[in-house]
Design a protein around this motif. Structure first.
Motif, PDB file in Angstrom:
ATOM      1  N   PHE A  13     -32.596 -60.243 -53.452  1.00 27.87           N
ATOM      2  CA  PHE A  13     -32.612 -59.011 -52.642  1.00 27.87           C
ATOM      3  C   PHE A  13     -31.447 -58.920 -51.535  1.00 27.87           C
ATOM      4  O   PHE A  13     -31.188 -58.079 -50.793  1.00 27.87           O
ATOM      5  CB  PHE A  13     -34.035 -58.826 -51.686  1.00 27.87           C
ATOM      6  CG  PHE A  13     -35.077 -58.647 -52.523  1.00 27.87           C
ATOM      7  CD1 PHE A  13     -35.522 -57.623 -53.491  1.00 27.87           C
ATOM      8  CD2 PHE A  13     -35.929 -59.755 -53.058  1.00 27.87           C
ATOM      9  CE1 PHE A  13     -36.404 -57.287 -54.085  1.00 27.87           C
ATOM     10  CE2 PHE A  13     -36.834 -59.665 -53.763  1.00 27.87           C
ATOM     11  CZ  PHE A  13     -37.287 -58.340 -54.466  1.00 27.87           C
ATOM     12  N   ASN A  14     -30.343 -59.956 -51.826  1.00 26.79           N
ATOM     13  CA  ASN A  14     -29.099 -59.880 -51.105  1.00 26.79           C
ATOM     14  C   ASN A  14     -29.622 -59.877 -49.347  1.00 26.79           C
ATOM     15  O   ASN A  14     -28.902 -58.964 -48.732  1.00 26.79           O
ATOM     16  CB  ASN A  14     -28.340 -58.791 -51.633  1.00 26.79           C
ATOM     17  CG  ASN A  14     -26.835 -58.963 -51.083  1.00 26.79           C
ATOM     18  OD1 ASN A  14     -26.396 -59.904 -50.799  1.00 26.79           O
ATOM     19  ND2 ASN A  14     -26.210 -57.638 -50.583  1.00 26.79           N
ATOM     20  N   LEU A  15     -30.288 -60.787 -49.154  1.00 29.56           N
ATOM     21  CA  LEU A  15     -30.596 -60.794 -47.805  1.00 29.56           C
ATOM     22  C   LEU A  15     -29.760 -61.482 -46.815  1.00 29.56           C
ATOM     23  O   LEU A  15     -28.998 -62.511 -47.432  1.00 29.56           O
ATOM     24  CB  LEU A  15     -32.109 -61.444 -47.465  1.00 29.56           C
ATOM     25  CG  LEU A  15     -33.008 -60.822 -48.442  1.00 29.56           C
ATOM     26  CD1 LEU A  15     -34.534 -61.536 -48.245  1.00 29.56           C
ATOM     27  CD2 LEU A  15     -33.307 -59.205 -48.115  1.00 29.56           C
ATOM     28  N   ASP A  91     -32.036 -53.802 -41.084  1.00 28.74           N
ATOM     29  CA  ASP A  91     -30.937 -54.529 -40.526  1.00 28.74           C
ATOM     30  C   ASP A  91     -31.115 -54.482 -38.954  1.00 28.74           C
ATOM     31  O   ASP A  91     -29.914 -54.235 -38.288  1.00 28.74           O
ATOM     32  CB  ASP A  91     -29.713 -53.837 -40.930  1.00 28.74           C
ATOM     33  CG  ASP A  91     -28.600 -54.750 -41.069  1.00 28.74           C
ATOM     34  OD1 ASP A  91     -28.607 -56.203 -40.789  1.00 28.74           O
ATOM     35  OD2 ASP A  91     -27.284 -54.370 -40.980  1.00 28.74           O
ATOM     36  N   MET A  92     -32.099 -54.732 -38.382  1.00 28.73           N
ATOM     37  CA  MET A  92     -32.338 -54.327 -36.763  1.00 28.73           C
ATOM     38  C   MET A  92     -31.845 -55.590 -36.397  1.00 28.73           C
ATOM     39  O   MET A  92     -31.824 -56.906 -37.038  1.00 28.73           O
ATOM     40  CB  MET A  92     -33.648 -54.319 -36.664  1.00 28.73           C
ATOM     41  CG  MET A  92     -34.079 -52.796 -37.076  1.00 28.73           C
ATOM     42  SD  MET A  92     -35.928 -52.245 -36.402  1.00 28.73           S
ATOM     43  CE  MET A  92     -36.661 -53.511 -37.376  1.00 28.73           C
ATOM     44  N   HIS A  93     -31.754 -55.413 -35.083  1.00 30.06           N
ATOM     45  CA  HIS A  93     -31.211 -56.783 -34.147  1.00 30.06           C
ATOM     46  C   HIS A  93     -32.344 -57.832 -34.225  1.00 30.06           C
ATOM     47  O   HIS A  93     -33.477 -57.178 -33.837  1.00 30.06           O
ATOM     48  CB  HIS A  93     -30.774 -56.225 -32.704  1.00 30.06           C
ATOM     49  CG  HIS A  93     -30.501 -57.579 -31.865  1.00 30.06           C
ATOM     50  ND1 HIS A  93     -29.650 -58.274 -31.956  1.00 30.06           N
ATOM     51  CD2 HIS A  93     -31.325 -58.013 -30.892  1.00 30.06           C
ATOM     52  CE1 HIS A  93     -29.546 -59.279 -31.147  1.00 30.06           C
ATOM     53  NE2 HIS A  93     -30.666 -59.134 -30.349  1.00 30.06           N
ATOM     54  N   VAL A  94     -31.923 -59.118 -34.295  1.00 29.18           N
ATOM     55  CA  VAL A  94     -33.107 -59.890 -34.569  1.00 29.18           C
ATOM     56  C   VAL A  94     -33.214 -60.496 -33.043  1.00 29.18           C
ATOM     57  O   VAL A  94     -32.343 -61.022 -32.107  1.00 29.18           O
ATOM     58  CB  VAL A  94     -32.698 -61.138 -35.423  1.00 29.18           C
ATOM     59  CG1 VAL A  94     -33.872 -62.329 -35.243  1.00 29.18           C
ATOM     60  CG2 VAL A  94     -32.427 -60.810 -36.655  1.00 29.18           C
ATOM     61  N   MET A 114     -32.935 -52.505 -46.362  1.00 26.34           N
ATOM     62  CA  MET A 114     -33.903 -51.482 -46.891  1.00 26.34           C
ATOM     63  C   MET A 114     -34.788 -51.258 -45.730  1.00 26.34           C
ATOM     64  O   MET A 114     -35.147 -52.215 -44.703  1.00 26.34           O
ATOM     65  CB  MET A 114     -34.681 -52.198 -47.974  1.00 26.34           C
ATOM     66  CG  MET A 114     -33.700 -52.156 -49.024  1.00 26.34           C
ATOM     67  SD  MET A 114     -34.846 -52.896 -50.585  1.00 26.34           S
ATOM     68  CE  MET A 114     -34.451 -54.457 -50.560  1.00 26.34           C
ATOM     69  N   THR A 115     -35.746 -50.161 -45.918  1.00 25.24           N
ATOM     70  CA  THR A 115     -36.786 -50.002 -44.919  1.00 25.24           C
ATOM     71  C   THR A 115     -37.931 -50.830 -45.313  1.00 25.24           C
ATOM     72  O   THR A 115     -38.035 -51.415 -46.379  1.00 25.24           O
ATOM     73  CB  THR A 115     -37.128 -48.577 -45.268  1.00 25.24           C
ATOM     74  OG1 THR A 115     -37.752 -48.361 -46.732  1.00 25.24           O
ATOM     75  CG2 THR A 115     -36.087 -47.316 -44.848  1.00 25.24           C
ATOM     76  N   THR A 116     -38.856 -51.029 -44.238  1.00 28.92           N
ATOM     77  CA  THR A 116     -39.876 -51.836 -44.333  1.00 28.92           C
ATOM     78  C   THR A 116     -40.742 -51.595 -45.514  1.00 28.92           C
ATOM     79  O   THR A 116     -41.130 -52.510 -46.216  1.00 28.92           O
ATOM     80  CB  THR A 116     -40.604 -51.695 -43.079  1.00 28.92           C
ATOM     81  OG1 THR A 116     -39.841 -51.875 -41.914  1.00 28.92           O
ATOM     82  CG2 THR A 116     -41.644 -52.740 -43.061  1.00 28.92           C
ATOM     83  N   THR A 117     -41.321 -50.348 -45.727  1.00 23.76           N
ATOM     84  CA  THR A 117     -41.996 -50.026 -47.040  1.00 23.76           C
ATOM     85  C   THR A 117     -41.370 -50.151 -48.100  1.00 23.76           C
ATOM     86  O   THR A 117     -41.955 -50.736 -49.061  1.00 23.76           O
ATOM     87  CB  THR A 117     -42.407 -48.447 -46.873  1.00 23.76           C
ATOM     88  OG1 THR A 117     -43.057 -48.377 -45.486  1.00 23.76           O
ATOM     89  CG2 THR A 117     -43.494 -48.320 -48.136  1.00 23.76           C
ATOM     90  N   ARG A 118     -40.016 -50.020 -48.392  1.00 20.67           N
ATOM     91  CA  ARG A 118     -39.510 -50.138 -49.642  1.00 20.67           C
ATOM     92  C   ARG A 118     -39.288 -51.583 -49.910  1.00 20.67           C
ATOM     93  O   ARG A 118     -39.477 -51.982 -51.103  1.00 20.67           O
ATOM     94  CB  ARG A 118     -38.211 -49.514 -49.465  1.00 20.67           C
ATOM     95  CG  ARG A 118     -37.208 -49.444 -50.785  1.00 20.67           C
ATOM     96  CD  ARG A 118     -36.008 -48.628 -50.683  1.00 20.67           C
ATOM     97  NE  ARG A 118     -35.289 -48.933 -52.013  1.00 20.67           N
ATOM     98  CZ  ARG A 118     -35.239 -48.185 -53.234  1.00 20.67           C
ATOM     99  NH1 ARG A 118     -36.362 -47.625 -53.195  1.00 20.67           N
ATOM    100  NH2 ARG A 118     -34.514 -48.701 -54.098  1.00 20.67           N
TER     101      ARG A 118
END
Length: 312
Positions: A13-15, A91-94, A114-118
């Motif tokens: 998923f290219n995380l 891609d929120m700040h950790v 990606m969004t959480t649900t997706r």
């Protein structure tokens, strides 16, 4: 046994890896995903630590409202020893407290755009496919009129030759000799060939042939859901074979029971045509059209009519 590591998920998923790099080789044992909303509020009594933890906008925004001391305590508990990884969506700040806790307990923290649900949907589908129970069966798997037909039988009964005849008629080969089967969901079996045997068919007297090279890409499939099993066996004069089709035999693979047909083979019988008819008849039965039951009903009507006349 198939295993999935955090590194596999990261590459799939290219995380982006943020912290906890030493735990990137951790294995994931379940396809379930946890969104630790209650845990952020301090309730860890039933914390499913063995799942991937997915933090979305709601969890992060609530977490930012906490005091610094509480943040550190919650993140230490969230990064449990058996937690495979923690993923932050959008891609929120950790949070810094999460980074410190992940490095301390060697729990990888990853981010996705990606969004959480997706992301949750995609990850669940991927893990269910990879972690599904698997087995291997000696046989041939072909796609006949959209029906995934698993052909089994003793060695030399003509399974591969029948599959070749079906391919010549426009049907598609999935696997020959060995079929790898995985149960991706309840009553949902998917078969595929081993990488070594992909697109290959063994014909005695000719040898190994490549179906895709001979007949084109439309003659093969990489995988197919299995819905019907056909067993080919040499004709036994002493055995009574089903002539009406009222009896339905079942065969269990992993945890799924599938309809099974037994077709006797002897010179003069066109087996490929019989399998085509079997596939079409199976589709009709699923649509509610059962020729055997219709015949039985007609026979009962005739018997009842004749009985009424005799009484009269």
């Amino acid at each position: 046994m198939v295993v999935v590591s955090v590194k596999d998920v990261m590459e799939k998923f290219n995380l982006t890896l943020v912290s906890g790099e030493e735990g990137i080789g951790r294995y994931i044992g379940t396809s379930d995903i946890s969104r630790p909303g209650l845990e952020m509020a301090g309730y860890f009594t039933h914390y499913p630590a063995d799942r991937i933890q997915l933090l979305g906008k709601s969890e992060i925004s609530f977490f930012e409202m906490l005091e610094e001391r509480v943040k550190k305590e919650r993140m230490i508990k969230l990064c449990a020893p058996d937690t495979p990884a923690i993923v932050v969506s959008r891609d929120m700040h950790v949070p810094t407290a999460l980074i410190d806790a992940s490095n301390q307990n060697q729990v990888p923290v990853l981010t996705t755009t990606m969004t959480t649900t997706r992301f949750s949907s995609k990850l669940t589908n991927y893990l269910e496919s990879q972690l599904a129970p698997t087995t291997a069966i000696h046989g041939v798997l072909v796609d006949v009129y959209g029906i995934g037909m698993l052909i089994i039988g003793q060695s030399g009964v003509g399974k591969s030759e029948t599959a070749l005849e079906l391919v010549k008629k426009g049907h598609r080969l999935v696997a020959d000799d060995s079929v790898e089967i995985r149960q991706e969901a309840e009553d949902f079996l998917v078969g595929n060939p081993p990488p070594l045997l992909e697109h290959l068919l063994e014909i005695r007297g000719i040898g190994i042939i490549n179906i895709m090279t001979l007949f084109g890409a439309s003659a093969v499939r990489p995988y197919k859901r299995i819905t019907l099993i056909v067993e080919l066996e040499n004709w036994d004069e002493t055995k009574m074979y089903d002539r009406l089709g009222l009896e339905e035999e079942k065969m269990k693979i992993i945890d799924t029971e599938l309809t099974k047909l037994t077709i006797p083979v002897r010179p003069g019988r066109n087996v490929s045509v019989l399998l085509e008819v079997a596939a079409m008849n199976y589709r009709l039965k699923r649509l509610g059209v059962n020729a055997a039951e219709e015949f039985s009903q007609r026979l009962d009507d005739v018997i009842n009519a004749n009985g009424d006349r005799d009484d009269f």
